[in-house]
Every structure is written in C-alpha cells, then in structure tokens.
Design a protein around this motif. Sequence first.
Motif, PDB file in Angstrom:
ATOM      1  N   PRO A  44       4.050  -4.415 -18.737  1.00  0.00           N
ATOM      2  CA  PRO A  44       3.331  -3.415 -18.930  1.00  0.00           C
ATOM      3  C   PRO A  44       4.196  -1.973 -18.923  1.00  0.00           C
ATOM      4  O   PRO A  44       5.928  -2.230 -19.426  1.00  0.00           O
ATOM      5  N   ASP A  45       3.675  -0.894 -20.138  1.00  0.00           N
ATOM      6  CA  ASP A  45       4.565   0.143 -20.285  1.00  0.00           C
ATOM      7  C   ASP A  45       4.691   1.404 -19.077  1.00  0.00           C
ATOM      8  O   ASP A  45       5.863   2.025 -19.357  1.00  0.00           O
ATOM      9  N   VAL A  46       3.995   1.735 -18.124  1.00  0.00           N
ATOM     10  CA  VAL A  46       3.578   2.321 -17.038  1.00  0.00           C
ATOM     11  C   VAL A  46       3.286   1.680 -16.186  1.00  0.00           C
ATOM     12  O   VAL A  46       2.669   0.252 -16.160  1.00  0.00           O
ATOM     13  N   VAL A  47       4.054   1.659 -14.772  1.00  0.00           N
ATOM     14  CA  VAL A  47       3.449   1.593 -13.311  1.00  0.00           C
ATOM     15  C   VAL A  47       2.545   2.816 -12.719  1.00  0.00           C
ATOM     16  O   VAL A  47       3.637   3.945 -12.858  1.00  0.00           O
ATOM     17  N   GLU A  48       1.145   2.699 -12.252  1.00  0.00           N
ATOM     18  CA  GLU A  48       0.979   3.823 -11.399  1.00  0.00           C
ATOM     19  C   GLU A  48       1.494   3.485 -10.034  1.00  0.00           C
ATOM     20  O   GLU A  48       0.106   2.403  -9.851  1.00  0.00           O
ATOM     21  N   TRP A  49       1.651   3.813  -9.662  1.00  0.00           N
ATOM     22  CA  TRP A  49       2.158   3.719  -8.127  1.00  0.00           C
ATOM     23  C   TRP A  49       1.121   4.720  -7.117  1.00  0.00           C
ATOM     24  O   TRP A  49       1.358   6.011  -6.952  1.00  0.00           O
ATOM     25  N   ARG A  50       0.259   4.006  -6.886  1.00  0.00           N
ATOM     26  CA  ARG A  50      -0.704   5.100  -5.936  1.00  0.00           C
ATOM     27  C   ARG A  50      -0.626   5.296  -4.555  1.00  0.00           C
ATOM     28  O   ARG A  50      -1.115   4.164  -3.372  1.00  0.00           O
ATOM     29  N   ILE A  51      -0.181   6.112  -4.052  1.00  0.00           N
ATOM     30  CA  ILE A  51       0.361   6.245  -2.724  1.00  0.00           C
ATOM     31  C   ILE A  51      -0.398   6.267  -1.777  1.00  0.00           C
ATOM     32  O   ILE A  51      -0.433   6.679  -0.564  1.00  0.00           O
ATOM     33  N   ASP A  52      -1.801   6.595  -2.118  1.00  0.00           N
ATOM     34  CA  ASP A  52      -2.530   7.219  -1.176  1.00  0.00           C
ATOM     35  C   ASP A  52      -3.021   5.825  -0.272  1.00  0.00           C
ATOM     36  O   ASP A  52      -3.551   5.774   0.499  1.00  0.00           O
ATOM     37  N   PHE A  53      -2.743   5.003  -1.078  1.00  0.00           N
ATOM     38  CA  PHE A  53      -2.699   3.733  -0.651  1.00  0.00           C
ATOM     39  C   PHE A  53      -1.105   3.406   0.794  1.00  0.00           C
ATOM     40  O   PHE A  53      -1.789   2.256   1.376  1.00  0.00           O
ATOM     41  N   PHE A  54      -0.588   4.059   0.648  1.00  0.00           N
ATOM     42  CA  PHE A  54       0.829   3.279   1.135  1.00  0.00           C
ATOM     43  C   PHE A  54       0.282   4.311   2.307  1.00  0.00           C
ATOM     44  O   PHE A  54       0.590   5.050   2.008  1.00  0.00           O
ATOM     45  N   GLU A  55       0.982   3.599   3.813  1.00  0.00           N
ATOM     46  CA  GLU A  55       0.657   3.407   5.393  1.00  0.00           C
ATOM     47  C   GLU A  55       1.278   4.386   5.496  1.00  0.00           C
ATOM     48  O   GLU A  55       1.442   5.789   6.692  1.00  0.00           O
ATOM     49  N   GLY A  56       2.563   4.740   4.391  1.00  0.00           N
ATOM     50  CA  GLY A  56       4.086   6.011   4.948  1.00  0.00           C
ATOM     51  C   GLY A  56       3.839   7.315   4.321  1.00  0.00           C
ATOM     52  O   GLY A  56       4.496   8.144   4.244  1.00  0.00           O
ATOM     53  N   VAL A  57       2.564   7.453   3.449  1.00  0.00           N
ATOM     54  CA  VAL A  57       2.307   8.172   2.495  1.00  0.00           C
ATOM     55  C   VAL A  57       2.929  10.238   3.084  1.00  0.00           C
ATOM     56  O   VAL A  57       3.407  10.419   2.150  1.00  0.00           O
ATOM     57  N   THR A  58       2.685   9.864   4.339  1.00  0.00           N
ATOM     58  CA  THR A  58       3.285  11.259   5.061  1.00  0.00           C
ATOM     59  C   THR A  58       3.822  11.542   5.480  1.00  0.00           C
ATOM     60  O   THR A  58       4.588  12.860   5.986  1.00  0.00           O
ATOM     61  N   ASP A  59       4.797  10.485   5.260  1.00  0.00           N
ATOM     62  CA  ASP A  59       6.245  10.129   6.407  1.00  0.00           C
ATOM     63  C   ASP A  59       7.468  10.496   4.910  1.00  0.00           C
ATOM     64  O   ASP A  59       7.827   9.394   4.578  1.00  0.00           O
ATOM     65  N   VAL A  60       7.647  11.903   5.182  1.00  0.00           N
ATOM     66  CA  VAL A  60       8.849  11.915   4.028  1.00  0.00           C
ATOM     67  C   VAL A  60       9.591  11.509   3.868  1.00  0.00           C
ATOM     68  O   VAL A  60       9.706  10.505   2.424  1.00  0.00           O
ATOM     69  N   LYS A  61      10.400  10.922   4.562  1.00  0.00           N
ATOM     70  CA  LYS A  61      11.268   9.824   4.229  1.00  0.00           C
ATOM     71  C   LYS A  61      11.357   8.768   4.093  1.00  0.00           C
ATOM     72  O   LYS A  61      11.355   7.813   3.139  1.00  0.00           O
ATOM     73  N   GLN A  62       9.907   7.733   4.688  1.00  0.00           N
ATOM     74  CA  GLN A  62       9.761   7.116   4.313  1.00  0.00           C
ATOM     75  C   GLN A  62       8.855   6.907   2.615  1.00  0.00           C
ATOM     76  O   GLN A  62       9.683   5.989   1.825  1.00  0.00           O
ATOM     77  N   LEU A  63       8.257   8.063   2.605  1.00  0.00           N
ATOM     78  CA  LEU A  63       7.608   7.522   1.080  1.00  0.00           C
ATOM     79  C   LEU A  63       8.774   8.345  -0.207  1.00  0.00           C
ATOM     80  O   LEU A  63       8.888   7.264  -0.756  1.00  0.00           O
ATOM     81  N   GLN A  64       9.760   8.939   0.200  1.00  0.00           N
ATOM     82  CA  GLN A  64      11.157   9.125  -0.909  1.00  0.00           C
ATOM     83  C   GLN A  64      11.750   7.723  -1.237  1.00  0.00           C
ATOM     84  O   GLN A  64      11.996   7.308  -2.082  1.00  0.00           O
TER      85      GLN A  64
END
Length: 253
Positions: A44-64
């Motif tokens: 594909p040309d672009v990947v959209e990472w849907r971080i609202d699905f990611f369990e670690g989204v509110t953990d800054v370190k895990q997200l980054q």
Amino acid sequence: MEQPVVKLRNLSLGTGRPKLAVPITGKTTADILAAVDPIKAADPDVVEWRIDFFEGVTDVKQLQQTGQWLRSALGSIALLTTFRTKGEGGELELSDADYFTVCENVLAGNFTDALDVERYHDEAAVKGLVAKAHANHVVVIMSNHDFDKTPNKKDLVGRLTSMVAFGADVAKMAVMPKSADDVLTLLAATNEAHKTLSQPVITMSMGDLGKVSRLSGEVFGSCLSFATVGAASAPGQIALDHLRPELEDLKLS
C-alpha cells in the motif's frame, strides 16, 4: 485553479491515481508488528495505525516505543496515526483532554508522517494541535465521520472548507448513505470541494451502497482510498488486491 498536492513521505496526495491506505488495528504491540509483513507484501501507499484499538495507547512509553518500531518496520511506506474517538466510530471512550494528550504524545514520539485530527473538538485545542503537528513536520489529515446519515451537499462542503480554514493539509469526510441519492450527494460535494479548496480532500460514502465512492476518487477528487489487508476498520472497505486493479481500470488517461 491549480490542483493542490500534499507531500507525504514519498507520496504526492492530490495527483494521479488515488493513493491506497490500509489500517492496522492490533490490540497489542505483537499484533501490530505481526500485521506489517502481510501489509508490506500487498504494497500500500499508506498504513493507518488505529491507535484507539491499541491497549497501550494511554501509556506514553508504550505508545511511542510501539510507534517507533512500527515506523521502522514499515520501511518506505507512509504512516498515518489515528485515534478515532468513540463518537466518530472508534473503539475507546476518552475525554477530550485525554484525546489531545494522546495526539500530542504521538507527535512527541517522532514516528508518524501524518496525524488524523478530528475537526469537531474545542476549536482552540484543534488549532493548537495542528500547529504542533506542523512544527514537527507532520501532515495533518483533519476528519469528520457521520455513521448515521449523509448531510446535505452544502453542509459537507462547509465541513471540508472549515477543516482547511483550521490548517488541515488534507480534509477528510466519511458519511453513511441510506440511498443512492446520498452517494450522489457525497460525490457532488467531493467534486465541488476538490474544485474550490486549496488543499486535497479524502471522502467516502460507507457501507455497501457507498463502495462506488471508494473506486471513483480520481474522477470526483478524493485523493486517498482505504482498503484492507486482513481486518477492516470501517464498513464497505474493499480488499487492496481488488481495489488496486479497479482504480487502474478507472484511471483517467
């Protein structure tokens, strides 16, 4: 009017074939990284990472950390990072303040090429986030989603216009049709916005009725179409290996 083009990594959005984006909706870091190889194989040309699905989204370190690993794994593919709020079809309920914090954490992680910013939050907060994205050389795709209906053409063009006024590099609308007339409304609004706005637009009519809108971007002026490799992130998305030849068949010489 000269057609607006936005550079996104190695891409030019707003010229030629609509570019193709696929979502990653993994819940864990392992799930997210495991999705990369099959996606890269589909090119594909672009990947959209849907971080609202990611369990670690509110953990800054895990997200980054996960974002940096994902960016590295994707190679030359552009990365769009999106937290889709519950009210606009997302997975996770967050307060507005937390939504903006998560978006700022994405920018501070320095891994994404583009950030989805939802238009209908506090105006000052939206404009502040756009300024931070631009300071970090991140493209802003501003968005609005209506899963219940298709607003009228004037309303749709007005929403896209207001996104550009708020500093969006690309303005995005997704709406739900109840009839073929609704699909025509979305396409007419897309055509008008494409002809009148100073930035590219992305639009889609969702569900089965709206699938034609995912194929017709080059004619009506939508610069990106969302396809699937594996899981879909919205109703009506078409498999990438089907969509690419269809876009090629419909190309304007």
